[in-house]
Design a protein around this motif. Structure first.
Motif, PDB file in Angstrom:
ATOM      1  N   GLY A  53       0.808  -1.215   0.000  1.00  0.00           N
ATOM      2  CA  GLY A  53       0.000   0.000   0.000  1.00  0.00           C
ATOM      3  C   GLY A  53       0.841   1.265   0.000  1.00  0.00           C
ATOM      4  N   GLU A  54       0.275   2.310  -0.586  1.00  0.00           N
ATOM      5  CA  GLU A  54       0.934   3.622  -0.567  1.00  0.00           C
ATOM      6  C   GLU A  54       0.511   4.421   0.661  1.00  0.00           C
ATOM      7  OE1 GLU A  54       3.234   4.482  -2.706  1.00  0.00           O
ATOM      8  OE2 GLU A  54       2.988   2.672  -3.928  1.00  0.00           O
ATOM      9  N   THR A  55      -0.493   3.952   1.363  1.00  0.00           N
ATOM     10  CA  THR A  55      -0.989   4.614   2.563  1.00  0.00           C
ATOM     11  C   THR A  55      -1.068   3.591   3.691  1.00  0.00           C
ATOM     12  OG1 THR A  55      -3.263   4.195   1.833  1.00  0.00           O
ATOM     13  CG2 THR A  55      -2.299   6.338   1.260  1.00  0.00           C
ATOM     14  N   PRO A  56      -1.225   4.049   4.936  1.00  0.00           N
ATOM     15  CA  PRO A  56      -1.246   3.113   6.068  1.00  0.00           C
ATOM     16  C   PRO A  56      -2.436   2.164   6.032  1.00  0.00           C
ATOM     17  CG  PRO A  56      -0.748   5.331   6.823  1.00  0.00           C
ATOM     18  CD  PRO A  56      -1.179   5.452   5.385  1.00  0.00           C
ATOM     19  N   SER A  57      -2.273   1.002   6.693  1.00  0.00           N
ATOM     20  CA  SER A  57      -3.321   0.000   6.812  1.00  0.00           C
ATOM     21  C   SER A  57      -3.688  -0.191   8.283  1.00  0.00           C
ATOM     22  CB  SER A  57      -2.862  -1.344   6.226  1.00  0.00           C
ATOM     23  OG  SER A  57      -2.679  -1.262   4.828  1.00  0.00           O
ATOM     24  N   GLU A  58      -4.929  -0.650   8.498  1.00  0.00           N
ATOM     25  CA  GLU A  58      -5.407  -0.933   9.847  1.00  0.00           C
ATOM     26  C   GLU A  58      -5.934  -2.362   9.886  1.00  0.00           C
ATOM     27  OE1 GLU A  58      -9.334   0.284  12.277  1.00  0.00           O
ATOM     28  OE2 GLU A  58      -7.995   1.997  11.860  1.00  0.00           O
ATOM     29  N   VAL A  62      -6.166  -8.831  15.859  1.00  0.00           N
ATOM     30  CA  VAL A  62      -4.826  -9.405  15.767  1.00  0.00           C
ATOM     31  C   VAL A  62      -4.508 -10.149  17.062  1.00  0.00           C
ATOM     32  CG1 VAL A  62      -2.375  -8.913  15.470  1.00  0.00           C
ATOM     33  CG2 VAL A  62      -4.082  -7.563  14.224  1.00  0.00           C
ATOM     34  N   PRO A  63      -4.191 -11.440  16.993  1.00  0.00           N
ATOM     35  CA  PRO A  63      -3.882 -12.187  18.217  1.00  0.00           C
ATOM     36  C   PRO A  63      -2.482 -11.872  18.720  1.00  0.00           C
ATOM     37  CG  PRO A  63      -3.596 -13.613  16.328  1.00  0.00           C
ATOM     38  CD  PRO A  63      -4.131 -12.303  15.798  1.00  0.00           C
ATOM     39  N   GLU A  64      -2.308 -12.019  20.019  1.00  0.00           N
ATOM     40  CA  GLU A  64      -0.977 -11.836  20.609  1.00  0.00           C
ATOM     41  C   GLU A  64      -0.262 -13.178  20.598  1.00  0.00           C
ATOM     42  OE1 GLU A  64       1.118 -10.298  24.761  1.00  0.00           O
ATOM     43  OE2 GLU A  64      -1.032  -9.993  24.438  1.00  0.00           O
ATOM     44  N   ILE A  65       0.344 -13.491  19.455  1.00  0.00           N
ATOM     45  CA  ILE A  65       1.087 -14.738  19.285  1.00  0.00           C
ATOM     46  C   ILE A  65       2.478 -14.399  18.771  1.00  0.00           C
ATOM     47  CG2 ILE A  65      -0.924 -16.205  18.907  1.00  0.00           C
ATOM     48  CD1 ILE A  65      -0.498 -15.915  15.904  1.00  0.00           C
ATOM     49  N   SER A  66       3.399 -15.330  18.930  1.00  0.00           N
ATOM     50  CA  SER A  66       4.785 -15.030  18.588  1.00  0.00           C
ATOM     51  C   SER A  66       4.985 -14.848  17.083  1.00  0.00           C
ATOM     52  CB  SER A  66       5.717 -16.108  19.137  1.00  0.00           C
ATOM     53  OG  SER A  66       5.345 -17.393  18.690  1.00  0.00           O
ATOM     54  N   ASP A  67       4.203 -15.533  16.238  1.00  0.00           N
ATOM     55  CA  ASP A  67       4.353 -15.338  14.800  1.00  0.00           C
ATOM     56  C   ASP A  67       4.019 -13.905  14.398  1.00  0.00           C
ATOM     57  OD1 ASP A  67       5.202 -17.916  14.417  1.00  0.00           O
ATOM     58  OD2 ASP A  67       3.725 -18.398  12.869  1.00  0.00           O
ATOM     59  N   VAL A  71       6.637 -11.167  12.522  1.00  0.00           N
ATOM     60  CA  VAL A  71       6.345 -10.380  11.322  1.00  0.00           C
ATOM     61  C   VAL A  71       6.423  -8.889  11.635  1.00  0.00           C
ATOM     62  CG1 VAL A  71       4.652  -9.907   9.521  1.00  0.00           C
ATOM     63  CG2 VAL A  71       4.943 -12.226  10.366  1.00  0.00           C
ATOM     64  N   LYS A  72       5.970  -8.495  12.800  1.00  0.00           N
ATOM     65  CA  LYS A  72       6.100  -7.094  13.204  1.00  0.00           C
ATOM     66  C   LYS A  72       7.562  -6.669  13.178  1.00  0.00           C
ATOM     67  CE  LYS A  72       5.180  -3.998  17.149  1.00  0.00           C
ATOM     68  NZ  LYS A  72       6.582  -3.660  17.512  1.00  0.00           N
ATOM     69  N   GLY A  73       8.448  -7.501  13.727  1.00  0.00           N
ATOM     70  CA  GLY A  73       9.869  -7.166  13.711  1.00  0.00           C
ATOM     71  C   GLY A  73      10.432  -7.093  12.314  1.00  0.00           C
ATOM     72  N   LEU A  74      10.026  -8.037  11.434  1.00  0.00           N
ATOM     73  CA  LEU A  74      10.511  -8.036  10.057  1.00  0.00           C
ATOM     74  C   LEU A  74      10.031  -6.797   9.304  1.00  0.00           C
ATOM     75  CD1 LEU A  74       9.972 -11.804   9.179  1.00  0.00           C
ATOM     76  CD2 LEU A  74      12.175 -10.622   9.342  1.00  0.00           C
ATOM     77  N   LEU A  75       8.795  -6.386   9.546  1.00  0.00           N
ATOM     78  CA  LEU A  75       8.293  -5.167   8.912  1.00  0.00           C
ATOM     79  C   LEU A  75       9.061  -3.945   9.398  1.00  0.00           C
ATOM     80  CD1 LEU A  75       4.436  -5.818   9.030  1.00  0.00           C
ATOM     81  CD2 LEU A  75       5.848  -5.683   6.961  1.00  0.00           C
ATOM     82  N   ASP A  87      -6.161  -3.410  22.306  1.00  0.00           N
ATOM     83  CA  ASP A  87      -5.662  -4.759  22.565  1.00  0.00           C
ATOM     84  C   ASP A  87      -5.395  -5.570  21.313  1.00  0.00           C
ATOM     85  OD1 ASP A  87      -5.767  -4.304  25.288  1.00  0.00           O
ATOM     86  OD2 ASP A  87      -7.815  -5.098  25.470  1.00  0.00           O
ATOM     87  N   ASP A  88      -6.056  -5.247  20.192  1.00  0.00           N
ATOM     88  CA  ASP A  88      -5.974  -6.167  19.058  1.00  0.00           C
ATOM     89  C   ASP A  88      -5.950  -5.495  17.693  1.00  0.00           C
ATOM     90  OD1 ASP A  88      -8.557  -5.267  18.855  1.00  0.00           O
ATOM     91  OD2 ASP A  88      -9.489  -7.243  18.789  1.00  0.00           O
ATOM     92  N   THR A  89      -5.537  -4.236  17.622  1.00  0.00           N
ATOM     93  CA  THR A  89      -5.491  -3.521  16.346  1.00  0.00           C
ATOM     94  C   THR A  89      -4.084  -3.015  16.073  1.00  0.00           C
ATOM     95  OG1 THR A  89      -7.806  -2.841  16.529  1.00  0.00           O
ATOM     96  CG2 THR A  89      -6.425  -1.594  15.019  1.00  0.00           C
ATOM     97  N   LEU A  90      -3.633  -3.211  14.829  1.00  0.00           N
ATOM     98  CA  LEU A  90      -2.330  -2.716  14.407  1.00  0.00           C
ATOM     99  C   LEU A  90      -2.497  -1.698  13.285  1.00  0.00           C
ATOM    100  CD1 LEU A  90      -0.076  -5.926  14.207  1.00  0.00           C
ATOM    101  CD2 LEU A  90      -0.163  -4.231  16.038  1.00  0.00           C
TER     102      LEU A  90
END
Length: 455
Positions: A53-58, A62-67, A71-75, A87-90
């Motif tokens: 995307g050229e703009t932010p995404s919501e 989103v579960p609190e799991i290690s996978d 992916v958060k770290g890789l991004l 609690d569950d939105t990125l």
């Protein structure tokens, strides 16, 4: 770069549980309610899609799991700003996407196979991508050949190096005609994430059509992609020049729902799985009922329970959607040890998915593995000397034992076995389970499980 690498290693160390061993007292029914969030097999891919995307995404639910943390770290090492809302939105902002050093990618990736799906989006954004050595659960070959060959068809140049694989797109990516020899979920995701920005039209034959795939298509369409899906596993994607960010609530995790359903059945319990839906679990529900389990469909979830009486043996053959999922068979096998008669499970998706049964045998189960295709048609593993059919003879009373978790679904199955067994069991390496089951320790506690965590 050293700071980034240190941060990545620290993040990797924090993923999962602080305790890695759990001692459980079995023989007590699991009773209560748990809530599901988004599917592990969709959420992580949706996070990768935000790169396009050229703009932010919501992304919501989103579960609190290690996978997800991986992916958060890789991004983030690729310049994407990832912010948590509630609690569950990125919120995922790809405005400053950049290349990352292979050591940092490798440190963040750990055992995850997700980096392969970064390739298409990064080739579009940067003209290059890097894949470290890939891990994942040890349940079969799971080669990346499908991925690499598909990327080559789009025009990517693949350069194998000592640290991994570097990909470039000197002439950009072009639409292609691709046919998969097997409807691989990962390869289908790869084609979708690459084709939406490729020049021209892509035709994918032999595609996977799992609900998580369809939800990824929903996300890409929200971003501006043009994708059609035929009934014969053909997906056509018309490439577009620009995609926007998305707002999306992830599909519920049907694998987690089936796992808790199997736990209710094996422990003579009664579990309401909030967020589960009937339509995506139709095949599982049919088998659950045949075994002797009962369920009630409600607007906000599904109640799974053991209605009393004897469980019945079944013959199951795993398959791609709309068949019986491979991720469903492992937890259900535990319940089948308590069915009266002979059950057969023929695994046709992963050739080495019965390793978890060794622990069940140690606990008293009567399970024999076979190389032959039992209970169904011949499959692609039939002549390759893999133990891919299981015969379960019951009923047997499981007893406590010391168990080491081998993989994600097998690990949860070991928890179910320990909870349904007489006596005390110790399950080690439970951090693997946190890869795909959010707050499973808290959920076990809410359902009345008797256990102690150990460092």
């Amino acid at each position: 770069m050293n700071t980034l690498l240190e941060d990545a290693q620290a993040a990797g160390a924090s993923v999962g549980l602080t305790a890695d061993r759990i001692t459980l007292q079995g023989g007590k029914p699991l009773v209560g309610r748990i809530e599901l969030k988004g599917a592990k097999n969709l959420v992580t891919k949706a996070m990768v899609a935000s790169l396009l995307g050229e703009t932010p995404s919501e992304l919501r639910s989103v579960p609190e799991i290690s996978d997800v943390r991986v992916v958060k770290g890789l991004l983030e090492v690729h310049g994407v700003k990832v912010s948590a809302v509630g609690d569950d939105t990125l919120l995922l902002d790809p405005a400053n996407v950049e290349s990352a050093h292979f050591e940092v990618i490798d440190a963040y990736a750990g055992s995850s196979r997700i980096p392969i799906l970064f390739c298409g989006p990064l080739l579009h954004r940067l003209g290059e991508a890097f894949i470290p050595d890939l891990g994942g659960c040890r349940i079969g070959d799971r080669p990346i050949d499908f991925h690499l060959e598909s990327l080559r068809r789009f025009g990517a140049v693949v350069d194998k190096q000592p640290q991994g694989i570097r990909l470039t797109a000197p002439n950009g990516l072009k639409g292609a005609k691709i046919e998969l020899a097997y409807p691989s979920v990962g390869a289908t995701e790869q084609v979708l994430l690459t084709a939406v920005r490729a020049e021209g039209t892509t035709e994918l034959r032999g595609a996977a059509v799992e609900p998580e795939i369809m939800d990824l298509i929903n996300i890409l369409q929200k971003m501006g992609a043009i994708i059609s899906v035929d009934t014969d596993r053909v997906i056509r994607i018309e490439g577009v020049e620009r995609l926007e960010g998305f707002k999306h609530t992830a599909l519920f995790d049907r694998n987690e729902a089936a796992s808790w359903a199997a736990a209710a059945l094996a422990t003579n319990g009664d579990i309401f799985v909030g967020g589960a839906r009937q339509s995506e679990m139709l095949t599982f529900l049919n088998v659950f009922r045949k075994v002797g389990g009962a369920f009630e469909i409600q607007d906000d979830g599904i109640r799974f329970y053991h209605p009393g009486g004897k469980l019945k043996p079944v013959i199951i053959e795993t398959d791609v959607h709309p068949g019986f999922m491979t991720d469903w068979q492992q937890p259900l096998v535990v319940a089948l040890t308590k069915a009266e008669g002979v059950s057969i499970v023929h695994e046709t998706v992963y050739e080495q998915r019965f390793g978890f049964t060794d622990a069940l045998v140690d606990m008293g189960a009567h399970i024999q593995l076979h190389r032959e295709c039992l209970g169904g048609a011949q499959c692609r593993f039939g002549q390759r000397n893999f133990n891919h059919s299981a015969v379960i003879v019951g009923p047997t009373e499981l007893h406590g034992a010391d168990v080491v978790v081998p993989d994600l679904r097998g690990g949860f199955s070991h928890l179910i076995a320990a909870l349904s067994a007489e006596g005390t069991s110790t399950v080690s390496n439970v951090g693997i389970i946190a890869r795909g089951y959010e707050n499973f320790i808290e959920k076990l506690r809410a359902l009345g499980a008797d256990f102690v965590l150990e460092a």
